[in-house]
Write an enzyme that holds these catalytic residues in place. Structure first.
Site, PDB file in Angstrom:
ATOM      1  N   GLU A 177      35.879  30.638  23.653  1.00  0.00           N
ATOM      2  CA  GLU A 177      34.758  30.158  24.468  1.00  0.00           C
ATOM      3  C   GLU A 177      34.074  31.368  25.075  1.00  0.00           C
ATOM      4  O   GLU A 177      34.730  32.295  25.555  1.00  0.00           O
ATOM      5  CB  GLU A 177      35.219  29.269  25.634  1.00  0.00           C
ATOM      6  CG  GLU A 177      35.656  27.889  25.240  1.00  0.00           C
ATOM      7  CD  GLU A 177      36.061  27.022  26.442  1.00  0.00           C
ATOM      8  OE1 GLU A 177      35.595  27.293  27.581  1.00  0.00           O
ATOM      9  OE2 GLU A 177      36.858  26.099  26.239  1.00  0.00           O
ATOM     10  N   GLU A 185      43.313  26.359  28.216  1.00  0.00           N
ATOM     11  CA  GLU A 185      43.317  26.862  29.595  1.00  0.00           C
ATOM     12  C   GLU A 185      44.331  26.176  30.504  1.00  0.00           C
ATOM     13  O   GLU A 185      43.965  25.479  31.459  1.00  0.00           O
ATOM     14  CB  GLU A 185      41.914  26.730  30.202  1.00  0.00           C
ATOM     15  CG  GLU A 185      40.852  27.478  29.411  1.00  0.00           C
ATOM     16  CD  GLU A 185      39.488  27.490  30.111  1.00  0.00           C
ATOM     17  OE1 GLU A 185      39.305  26.762  31.093  1.00  0.00           O
ATOM     18  OE2 GLU A 185      38.622  28.251  29.654  1.00  0.00           O
TER      19      GLU A 185
HETATM   20  C1  FCB Z   1      36.009  26.377  30.528  1.00  0.00           C
HETATM   21  C2  FCB Z   1      36.360  25.040  29.918  1.00  0.00           C
HETATM   22  C3  FCB Z   1      35.208  24.368  29.218  1.00  0.00           C
HETATM   23  C4  FCB Z   1      33.918  24.552  29.965  1.00  0.00           C
HETATM   24  C5  FCB Z   1      33.686  25.995  30.293  1.00  0.00           C
HETATM   25  C6  FCB Z   1      32.386  26.266  30.983  1.00  0.00           C
HETATM   26  O1  FCB Z   1      36.860  26.650  31.562  1.00  0.00           O
HETATM   27  O2  FCB Z   1      37.393  25.184  28.988  1.00  0.00           O
HETATM   28  O3  FCB Z   1      35.536  23.017  29.014  1.00  0.00           O
HETATM   29  O4  FCB Z   1      33.909  23.746  31.062  1.00  0.00           O
HETATM   30  O5  FCB Z   1      34.735  26.473  31.080  1.00  0.00           O
END
Ligand code: FCB
Length: 486
Positions: free
Chosen positions: A381, A171
């Site tokens: 994620e 990110e």
């Molecule tokens: C993302 C991050 C991760 C976590 C999630 C909820 O932006 O990569 O580390 O904090 O959000």
């Protein structure tokens, strides 16, 4: 197209599909005495930065709970585990030789995973830059690009005999816009031009590292980057006379969040419609050849997806931008002061994010449509924070909303695949309740609760839900692990 068979079940995904769960170093590792400080240690020490005043020094003490945590992964039934490497643990000053002691932990982790039949997926940078590099300018300084490349090559030389799946950055939007634009994340600067410059150097660091790793890595190693991509919409019910101004901002934020990264990575150029706003900030920072390097071919694109965003006219003049906006203030883009984020109230997660499973499918299909040359996609994620109850008498945490969130998003992904999206894997976020950045320990995303103080692990009901989802949708019929790599 009807993707549902006569029993009402969605089709299985291929046996090689990657089913994983993810974590990141600073959020879980603890054992701060075994590493140097990162920008997050320094940020946590500044009063008012973290909601509960906490830090990552202990976190989940994953380092000393390694065997137990690998055992949890094994019982979850995943065939892949995504973790990040703490740069300050393996290279305390951010440059030079790798530290043997720091490497020892990752050696043990990787060996433990492989013994458990779980493919390790390493992320090189999940936000914890060594402070010494920050003191040299951090991501505003081009030398950090070279430091990162050296670090990436060193880690690959150390673990590449066993780790085949590598991601450069997690990110970069957060590192740039939250770290340098709004100051919500470390290093805590609030200056819009700096965000644009940091983003360029992050992208360049990624591209250079990929190029360098290619010349070192065997052909079966896969290299990617992980982006947080979100779709923006004009909220339902916005009156017709206000729609146009909201739409403008929707387009702008889509540019900042999504296209500012996807375009250079996949098309080799920054999005033309944003250049008017951003180009002045880049003057002197972009050199000939940078964009070619940024666009180094990828084996996969990691997609982090949590929620879609809905914007409304800010009729009360207030700005409820929430953490997901990197806006450095009303002056950063023309017109942004006229909108606010819609609040899902009780329907949303405890982060105040809308729950929009259909948005995942739409996003995965959009990438294929807008970027026909895009590499395979991996959802790296996806998960949700809720205020969980305490463990019941049998130790289980009842968290039905998290289970429902995961189920609906996995189903949405399967529908996207059925409609042609090239998605090869899914990683739930996250194994353990952990240090949720500026929210400290107030937000819980884990499939496993970690009790404060004792650090005891309590698998939640959602742990079982995810385990069952994997068993239900894993192709190939049998049990036992298969797949785990692209
Ligand atoms: C993302 C991050 C991760 C976590 C999630 C909820 O932006 O990569 O580390 O904090 O959000």
């Amino acid at each position: 197209m009807n993707q549902v068979d006569e029993r009402g079940a969605l089709p299985s995904l291929p046996a090689a599909f990657v089913w994983g769960v993810g974590t990141s170093a600073f959020q879980i590792e603890g054992e701060a005495e075994g590493r140097s400080d990162s920008i997050w240690d320094r940020f946590c020490a500044e009063p008012g930065r973290i909601a509960d005043g906490s830090d990552g020094r202990i976190a989940c003490e994953h380092v000393s709970h390694l065997e137990e945590d690998v055992e949890l992964l094994r019982s979850l039934g995943v065939n892949a585990y995504r973790f990040s490497i703490s740069w300050p643990r393996v290279m305390p000053s951010g440059r030079g030789e790798l530290s043997g002691e720091g490497l020892d932990f990752y050696d043990r982790l990787v060996d433990g995973l492989l013994d458990a039949g779980i493919e390790p997926w390493a992320t090189l940078y999940h936000w914890d830059l060594p402070v010494e590099l920050q003191d040299d300018g951090g991501w505003l300084d081009r030398r950090t690009v070279d430091r990162f490349t050296d670090y990436a090559l060193g880690m690959h030389a150390a673990l590449g005999d066993r780790v085949r799946q590598w991601a450069t950055l997690n990110e970069p939007w957060c590192s740039a816009w939250l770290g340098y634009g709004s100051g919500v994340h470390a290093p805590g600067f609030a200056d819009h031009p700096s965000a644009v410059r940091a983003a360029h150097h992050l992208l360049l660091a990624h591209g250079r590292a990929v190029e360098a790793l290619r010349s070192q890595a065997p052909a079966d190693h896969q290299l990617g980057i992980v982006l947080n991509l979100f779709s923006f919409h004009t909220a339902p019910g916005v009156s017709e006379d206000r729609t146009q101004e909201v739409e403008r901002v929707v387009r702008l934020l889509d540019g900042e969040q999504n296209r500012w990264f996807l375009d250079p990575l996949l098309l080799g150029s920054y999005p033309p419609d944003l250049l008017e706003t951003f180009a002045p900030h880049l003057e002197g920072f972009v050199r000939d050849g940078d964009l070619r390097q940024i666009a180094a071919p990828l084996d996969y694109l990691g997609v982090n997806y949590y929620s879609d965003h809905f914007l409304l006219p800010a009729s009360d003049g207030s700005q409820e931008q929430g953490e997901h906006s990197g806006l450095a203030g009303p002056g950063s883009y023309p017109g942004v002061g006229n909108v606010r984020w819609s609040d899902p109230g009780d329907e949303g997660t405890s982060m105040g994010w809308h729950i929009t499973p259909e948005g995942l499918k739409a996003l995965l299909l959009r990438i294929g449509r807008d970027y026909p040359g895009a590499p395979a996609l991996v959802v790296m994620e996806n998960g949700a924070a809720f205020h969980d109850p305490l463990p019941g008498p049998d130790g289980t945490v009842e968290d039905p909303r998290r289970g429902a969130y995961l189920t609906s998003h996995v189903e949405s992904l399967i529908e996207a695949v059925a409609q042609g999206a090239d998605v090869r894997g899914y990683f739930a976020w996250t194994l353990l309740d952990n240090f949720e950045w500026s929210q400290g320990y107030t937000q819980r995303f884990g499939l496993v609760r970690v009790e404060e103080g004792s650090l005891r692990r309590f698998p939640k009901r959602s742990f079982e839900v995810y385990r069952d989802l994997i068993a239900r949708y894993r192709g190939g019929g049998g049990s036992g692990s298969s797949g785990g790599s692209l």
